[in-house]
Design a protein around this motif. Structure first.
Motif, short mmCIF file in Angstrom:
data_model
loop_
_atom_site.label_atom_id
_atom_site.label_comp_id
_atom_site.label_asym_id
_atom_site.label_seq_id
_atom_site.Cartn_x
_atom_site.Cartn_y
_atom_site.Cartn_z
N GLU A 54 41.47 3.76 -18.71
CA GLU A 54 40.99 2.58 -17.90
C GLU A 54 40.91 2.96 -16.37
OE1 GLU A 54 41.98 -1.76 -17.09
OE2 GLU A 54 42.31 -1.11 -18.92
N ALA A 56 39.70 0.32 -14.33
CA ALA A 56 39.34 -0.73 -13.43
C ALA A 56 40.78 -1.37 -12.99
CB ALA A 56 38.74 -1.77 -14.50
N ASP A 57 41.78 -1.34 -13.59
CA ASP A 57 42.99 -1.92 -13.42
C ASP A 57 44.11 -0.76 -12.81
OD1 ASP A 57 45.37 -3.16 -12.77
OD2 ASP A 57 45.41 -4.48 -14.59
N ASP A 59 47.15 -0.99 -12.22
CA ASP A 59 48.20 -1.09 -12.86
C ASP A 59 48.36 -0.20 -14.30
OD1 ASP A 59 49.49 -2.76 -10.84
OD2 ASP A 59 48.84 -4.46 -12.21
N VAL A 60 47.16 -0.02 -14.80
CA VAL A 60 47.29 1.00 -16.06
C VAL A 60 47.57 2.44 -15.83
CG1 VAL A 60 45.82 2.16 -17.63
CG2 VAL A 60 45.32 -0.42 -17.23
N TRP A 112 34.98 0.41 -18.96
CA TRP A 112 36.46 0.42 -18.13
C TRP A 112 36.92 1.65 -18.08
CZ3 TRP A 112 36.07 -3.91 -16.10
CH2 TRP A 112 35.49 -5.02 -16.84
#
Length: 138
Positions: A54, A56-57, A59-60, A112
């Motif tokens: 991913e 998009a975030d 935090d991943v 994503w």
């Protein structure tokens, strides 16, 4: 064989290289007629790898770095004299290569998904080798 170069900024890093790969594919679609096929990527380093996950975030990416640093901590019961055994382990877990589809001159990834260069022993200048495999045109 073609090559892209990247700079990593920390010892453990997951550098998103998706935009550079997309630009590379688009440029070659125009210049060399790459339309439909496979782009094979290979990282020729023993302490750096490749993965898709991913994008998009952020935090991943942070969570993945935390997980891999916990799984293979920098200091451990290692015997390798260079002091970077953790980076070798992480590179093995990520793997050195990826196979990505190209359709209509565009890199095919899920909504994503991003492509990451996974650094384990940086900061360094890293290479990613690329090979185009043409597909059958419809």
């Amino acid at each position: 064989m073609l090559c892209l170069e990247f700079e990593t900024t920390s010892r453990s890093d997951m550098r998103d290289i998706t935009s550079q790969l997309r630009s590379f594919v688009r440029r070659n679609a125009i210049e060399k007629g790459w339309r439909n096929g496979i782009l094979a990527l290979f990282c020729p380093h023993t302490t750096c790898g490749l993965t898709v996950n991913e994008g998009a975030d952020p935090d991943v990416r942070r969570d993945m770095l935390t997980f891999f640093n916990g799984l293979a901590p920098r200091l451990g019961d290692y015997h390798h004299a260079e002091g970077n055994s953790d980076a070798h382990i992480k590179a093995t877990l990520h793997g050195p290569s990826l196979t990505l589809f190209v359709e209509n001159g565009e890199l095919c990834l899920g909504t994503w998904q991003s492509v990451y260069l996974c650094e384990g022993d940086g900061p360094r200048r890293r290479s990613v080798w690329l090979q185009w495999l043409a597909g059958q045109e419809e």
